[in-house]
Design an enzyme around this catalytic site. Sequence first.
Site, short mmCIF file in Angstrom:
data_model
loop_
_atom_site.label_atom_id
_atom_site.label_comp_id
_atom_site.label_asym_id
_atom_site.label_seq_id
_atom_site.Cartn_x
_atom_site.Cartn_y
_atom_site.Cartn_z
N LYS A 187 0.18 4.35 -0.30
CA LYS A 187 -0.30 5.46 0.16
C LYS A 187 -0.12 6.74 -0.62
O LYS A 187 0.04 6.41 -1.92
CB LYS A 187 0.10 5.64 1.77
CG LYS A 187 -0.17 4.46 2.64
CD LYS A 187 -0.03 4.81 4.01
CE LYS A 187 -0.24 3.39 4.78
NZ LYS A 187 -0.24 3.59 6.27
N GLU A 222 -6.12 -4.44 10.36
CA GLU A 222 -4.81 -3.44 10.59
C GLU A 222 -5.07 -2.74 11.89
O GLU A 222 -5.74 -1.62 11.96
CB GLU A 222 -4.78 -2.49 9.51
CG GLU A 222 -4.45 -3.13 8.23
CD GLU A 222 -3.73 -2.27 7.16
OE1 GLU A 222 -2.70 -2.54 6.77
OE2 GLU A 222 -4.28 -1.08 6.96
N ASN A 261 0.97 -1.19 0.15
CA ASN A 261 0.01 -0.14 -0.09
C ASN A 261 0.84 1.03 0.02
O ASN A 261 1.57 1.62 1.01
CB ASN A 261 -0.99 0.12 1.30
CG ASN A 261 -1.63 1.21 1.44
OD1 ASN A 261 -1.81 1.98 0.59
ND2 ASN A 261 -2.20 1.41 2.74
N HIS A 264 -9.61 1.64 4.45
CA HIS A 264 -8.50 1.83 5.34
C HIS A 264 -8.82 2.76 6.44
O HIS A 264 -9.52 3.60 6.48
CB HIS A 264 -7.28 2.16 4.32
CG HIS A 264 -5.99 2.23 5.00
ND1 HIS A 264 -5.63 3.13 5.88
CD2 HIS A 264 -4.92 1.32 4.98
CE1 HIS A 264 -4.31 2.91 6.27
NE2 HIS A 264 -4.03 1.63 5.66
N GLY A 300 2.34 2.47 10.84
CA GLY A 300 3.32 3.52 10.60
C GLY A 300 3.86 3.94 11.75
O GLY A 300 4.61 4.80 11.74
N SER A 304 3.03 -2.08 10.50
CA SER A 304 4.47 -2.05 10.85
C SER A 304 5.14 -3.53 10.29
O SER A 304 5.83 -4.25 11.23
CB SER A 304 4.60 -1.85 12.38
OG SER A 304 4.43 -0.40 12.37
N GLU A 308 -7.07 5.14 7.55
CA GLU A 308 -6.63 6.47 7.29
C GLU A 308 -7.82 7.19 6.64
O GLU A 308 -8.29 8.25 6.68
CB GLU A 308 -5.47 6.64 6.29
CG GLU A 308 -4.23 6.46 7.19
CD GLU A 308 -2.85 5.87 6.80
OE1 GLU A 308 -2.99 5.66 5.37
OE2 GLU A 308 -1.91 5.31 7.18
P1 PGA Z 1 2.61 0.40 7.73
O1 PGA Z 1 1.16 0.75 7.17
O2 PGA Z 1 2.90 -1.04 6.94
O3 PGA Z 1 3.51 1.49 7.31
O4 PGA Z 1 2.46 0.18 9.00
C1 PGA Z 1 0.30 -0.52 6.60
C2 PGA Z 1 -0.98 0.08 6.27
O5 PGA Z 1 -1.38 1.14 6.51
O6 PGA Z 1 -1.57 -0.48 5.07
#
Ligand code: PGA
Length: 259
Positions: free
Chosen positions: A14, A171, A12, A99, A177, A215, A101
Amino acid sequence: MSKQRAKLVVGNWKMHGRLAENATLLQAVAQGAGELPADVRVGVCVPCPYLGQTQSLLEGSKVVWGVQDVSAFTHGAYTGEVAAQMAVDFAATLAIVGHSERRAYHRESSELVAVKTQRALEVGLTPIVCVGETLEEREAGSTEQVVGAQLDEVLAKLSAEDAARIVVAYEPVWAIGTGKSATSDEAQAVHAFLRSRLAAKGAAVADVPVLYGGSVKPENAEELFREPDIDGGLIGGASLKDQDFLAICRAAAATSVAG
Ligand code: PGA
């Protein structure tokens, strides 16, 4: 009772990428993925403006591609929105929906996520339906209630046949992140719970891939992917570095049926 399912690793990106760096990354991923066993599937979900570039660089490779969101509408006066069908025009096969976010910054409700899941399925995209709890929710002991409600809202709108075509991504919001992954035991417990909710929808739905995200790194991927109900990962930050992403794909291979 646990059964081996093929592994799936999806990047992903982003809101990251530029034409030149995408080209280097996509070529490296396509080449590295070509060396993986057949039962490890790999995908990347890129920003929409790069779909054409992604298609031209990945076509013919083992790596599939997709988008990070789709509109709840099929077409019309919705400035700034991207319809699921538009992604299909670039041979995309994946669409992340819900997601955290988008739930947090764009106030997307589970009901909206369910509609977006339907829009993706209608055009033949595989929706990757994201669920996850915040730190406060985990500390309050409501993880299962939160992720269960997020998943149920989507399942309620789908036939068993359609539900069998989704992918779920667990998630935890506190792990995204932050560098702080869930432990493999913590993740497995939630995955087993999600699996039981999926199974309640029908036997074929019980085996949809349930990915872990938050992560995931080369150092922790294999331990996570060894868990019986973790079928791969949704990878944010580490998907922007070809060597890290490929190392995570190889961890999936090491834990796959053939691995
Ligand atoms: P990350 O993000 O691996 O940077 O923690 C995962 C995601 O939001 O899909």
